[in-house]
Enzyme design. Structure first.
Site, short mmCIF file in Angstrom:
data_model
loop_
_atom_site.label_atom_id
_atom_site.label_comp_id
_atom_site.label_asym_id
_atom_site.label_seq_id
_atom_site.Cartn_x
_atom_site.Cartn_y
_atom_site.Cartn_z
CB CYS A 2 -0.91 0.08 1.22
SG CYS A 2 -2.04 -1.36 1.41
NE ARG A 28 4.45 1.78 0.05
CZ ARG A 28 5.29 1.45 0.98
NH1 ARG A 28 6.63 1.76 0.81
NH2 ARG A 28 4.96 1.02 1.82
CD1 TRP A 73 0.25 -6.31 -2.77
CD2 TRP A 73 0.02 -6.67 -0.49
NE1 TRP A 73 0.54 -7.63 -2.47
CE2 TRP A 73 0.32 -7.99 -1.28
CE3 TRP A 73 -0.27 -6.99 0.74
CZ2 TRP A 73 0.83 -9.17 -0.29
CZ3 TRP A 73 0.24 -8.01 1.57
CH2 TRP A 73 0.63 -9.14 0.86
CG ASN A 97 1.59 1.48 4.15
OD1 ASN A 97 2.78 1.68 4.48
ND2 ASN A 97 1.25 -0.09 4.08
N GLY A 98 -0.64 -0.55 6.30
CA GLY A 98 -0.06 -1.30 7.46
C GLY A 98 -1.26 -2.17 7.65
CD GLU A 462 17.10 -12.68 -7.21
OE1 GLU A 462 16.63 -13.38 -6.12
OE2 GLU A 462 16.85 -11.93 -7.74
CE LYS A 466 14.13 -11.29 -9.35
NZ LYS A 466 14.33 -10.48 -8.45
CD GLU A 469 10.06 -11.65 -8.06
OE1 GLU A 469 9.49 -11.11 -6.94
OE2 GLU A 469 11.53 -11.44 -7.97
CG HIS A 485 19.72 -36.38 -2.39
ND1 HIS A 485 19.88 -37.53 -1.73
CD2 HIS A 485 20.90 -35.85 -2.48
CE1 HIS A 485 21.24 -37.87 -1.99
NE2 HIS A 485 21.82 -36.69 -2.07
CE LYS A 585 11.71 -2.08 -6.03
NZ LYS A 585 12.18 -3.60 -6.31
C1 G6P Z 1 9.53 -8.11 -1.95
C2 G6P Z 1 10.02 -7.32 -3.36
C3 G6P Z 1 11.20 -8.29 -3.46
C4 G6P Z 1 12.31 -7.79 -2.39
C5 G6P Z 1 11.59 -8.28 -0.91
C6 G6P Z 1 12.47 -7.91 0.06
O1 G6P Z 1 8.88 -9.19 -1.83
O2 G6P Z 1 9.09 -7.78 -4.33
O3 G6P Z 1 11.82 -7.88 -4.73
O4 G6P Z 1 13.46 -8.62 -2.70
O5 G6P Z 1 10.57 -7.81 -0.90
O6 G6P Z 1 12.17 -6.59 0.13
P1 G6P Z 1 13.58 -5.48 0.87
O7 G6P Z 1 13.10 -4.04 0.46
O8 G6P Z 1 13.74 -5.83 2.31
O9 G6P Z 1 14.72 -5.74 -0.19
#
Ligand code: G6P
Length: 590
Positions: A2, A28, A73, A97-98, A462, A466, A469, A485, A585
């Site tokens: 949010c 956000r 969100w 927000n929260g 990673e 990627k 998502e 395994h 994000k």
């Molecule tokens: C969300 C974002 C990711 C990020 C993660 C941690 O899931 O979509 O891209 O890696 O949060 O966020 P931070 O701001 O703590 O790196």
């Protein structure tokens, strides 16, 4: 999680600016959006499910010198028009927000008193509470309501009886920006309008009375408090898509520059003497973070273990906070977080700090919450990252963590090495044909497995995150040695395994994994910096030979290669890589 914005202007239409601000804040959350404007003692509200653009054309009709807005969100209640913010009651309109953890109890209490609720959200209780406490003094009503709330909240409140906005901050992020024409309340600094030249960052519990002329901060008891106003400087990185079709690809192309800027920032802004004491004095290092930031920690574990010879563990912050290990002043805790606002990371390291550990934050956002928790800050200089999926910030985190690990050796060679790694990224990005070929395979596979050993394993994890998502293709990142395994049971002709092989010492063993997959008719793509491996495997797999790079720095190049693969797969499948479904994000709720 949010985004909130509020604009108070001496002249001009604040509603128009709030709409533009919501577009900037959409990273956000983008489940629903809404705005309220105060014009001539009357509050007008527009809200809609879906993206901010759905507020048009009604938003265009909102006028007034004071306005608030929200992009959501969803946590409580599905994303529809009714659950969208602002929520209104009596003379008030509120954006939040929260999460309000005690909302059920408050809702029950207010309902018993005759209040009715339109939405399924936790947030609606806030405006109902404020309305309940209102006896002609809005500031007092907001303070009384805030004192009843449990959880996390950044609020923007409009009252029809007064000009301006009342803001509250508790655990969720909020800043107040200033320009010559008034003030702007906003969740994040990068989403402030370009006109803003200075900011105040409120403390938890603060209440701010924001008018076009002045901003007054109070503590929760309404005693005035002083909050320092600090200048902010224009971004070195340009905002906007800069001619690229998406932010994701633009930001991938900014990785080389991020490495250079992060090195520069390290030497300019870090208290290297103190940081060296922390690293050299550590008998144990705990790296923690969430999502991509956690994955950067996985790679950095090798750096600290090899370069500093110290025991290093990497923990997911949302787990670490519920099982904190015993720490001492010789325990170095490194919090990795792009936004600096991730609730789980902040809570986990705050607890370890209270228990006596030293905390260093590696973050892309100065003034963020984590910078106030940490003893020392190591900046990641990636500039604003708009795409929800982290790309350049991951590369910047690797650079910052590498420099930290090299504090026990030689920083000068570290800088030279990182310059080479940056050049490798630049070289890689000159041709994207290999990424396209692998992306085509990903797009038609039922599942994609990423495998590697050592640092290549960290990259594989990673890469998997990627891909899943941004493309929604099922994917997993696995240590290559673990293939037999479990994951091998899933291999068939519809799956693709992407094997990362950049360490000559482990190459032979990874080639064995490739053979095992091919024997089960699985498709294989190989990402390697090693010419002999490429030669050996090119007959049986799609091979991408990356620019040459030392094993230790190979993640800079191989991770960017796999970011490109994820991006291209998303585009092939018609996804919006910048705003993946259900994600946001900045995850400021627990
Ligand atoms: C969300 C974002 C990711 C990020 C993660 C941690 O899931 O979509 O891209 O890696 O949060 O966020 P931070 O701001 O703590 O790196």
């Amino acid at each position: 999680m949010c985004g909130i914005i509020g604009v108070v202007r001496k002249s001009g239409n604040a509603a128009e600016e709030v709409f533009q601000g919501l577009l900037r804040l959409e990273y956000r959350g983008y489940d629903s959006a809404g705005m309220s404007a105060l014009d001539g003692g009357k509050i007008c509200t527009v809200k809609r499910g879906g993206r901010v653009s759905n507020l048009m054309p009604e938003a265009e009709r909102l006028k007034g010198s004071t306005a608030i807005g929200h992009t959501r969100w969803a946590t409580h209640g599905e994303p529809n028009d009714t659950n969208a913010h602002p929520h209104c009651s009596g003379k008030f309109s509120v954006v939040h927000n929260g999460i309000i953890e005690n909302y059920r109890q408050l809702k029950e209490e207010l309902s018993d008193g005759g209040a009715t609720f339109a939405s399924d959200t936790d947030s609606e209780v806030i405006v109902k509470l404020i309305d309940f406490y209102y006896k002609g003094d809005a500031l007092k009503a907001v303070a009384r309501a805030a004192a009843r709330l449990q959880g996390s909240f950044a609020l923007g409140v409009l009252c029809a009886d007064r000009e301006g906005i009342i803001a509250v901050k508790y655990k969720s992020p909020a800043v107040v920006g200033f320009d010559g024409n008034g003030a702007v309340l906003c969740s994040d600094i990068p989403a402030l309008p370009a006109s803003v030249t200075s900011v105040c960052v409120p403390e938890d519990g603060d209440i701010a009375e924001i008018t076009a002329e002045t901003v007054t901060f109070y503590d929760s008891k309404l005693t005035p408090v002083n909050r320092v106003r600090r200048p902010i400087f224009p971004e070195q990185f340009t905002l906007g898509q800069g001619g690229y079709p998406h932010y994701m690809i633009k930001e991938i192309h900014e990785a080389e520059r991020t490495v250079a800027e992060t090195c520069g920032g390290f030497f300019r802004n870090v208290d290297v003497k103190r940081l060296t004491e922390y690293v050299r004095g550590a008998d144990r290092i705990i790296i923690t973070g969430c999502g991509t930031a956690y994955n950067a920690g996985l790679a950095a574990k090798s750096y600290f273990t090899e370069k500093c010879g110290v025991f290093c563990q990497v923990e997911i912050a949302s787990e670490l906070r519920y099982s904190p290990p015993k720490v001492t002043p010789a325990t170095l805790v490194i919090a990795v977080t792009q936004s600096g606002e991730t609730a789980d990371t902040i809570e986990a390291v705050s607890a370890l700090k209270r228990a006596g550990a030293r905390v260093v934050a590696v973050t892309n956002c100065g003034y963020s919450q984590i910078t106030r928790v940490a003893h020392l800050v190591v900046p990641v200089c990636a500039g604003a990252e708009v795409c929800v999926a982290a790309t350049k910030s991951y590369i910047g985190q690797l650079a910052a963590l590498y420099l930290m690990a090299k504090l026990t050796e030689d920083l000068f060679t570290a800088q030279e090495e990182l310059t080479l790694a940056g050049a490798g990224i630049g070289e890689l990005l000159k041709s994207e044909a290999n990424a396209e070929e692998i992306a085509r395979q990903c797009a038609k596979s039922s599942a994609v497995f990423f495998l590697g050993r050592g640092l290549d394993y960290a990259v594989a994890v990673e890469a998997s995150l990627k891909l899943k998502e941004v493309s929604y293709v099922f994917s997993d990142g696995y240590p290559a040695g673990e293939l037999k395994h479990g994951t091998l049971a899933l291999i068939d002709e519809n799956t693709l395994s992407v094997v990362v092989i950049c360490n000559p010492a482990l190459a032979e063993k990874c080639c064995n994994a490739v053979s095992q997959i091919i024997s089960r008719r699985g498709k294989v793509a190989v990402i390697t910096c090693l010419a002999d491996v490429a030669e050996k495997l090119k007959a049986s797999a799609a091979v991408w030979l990356l620019p040459q790079c030392s094993a230790v720095l190979s993640p800079f190049v191989s991770a960017v290669a796999l970011q490109l693969v994820a991006y291209k797969t998303a585009v092939l499948l018609g996804r919006d890589p910048d705003k993946p479904r259900n994600l946001a994000k900045s995850v400021t709720v627990e």
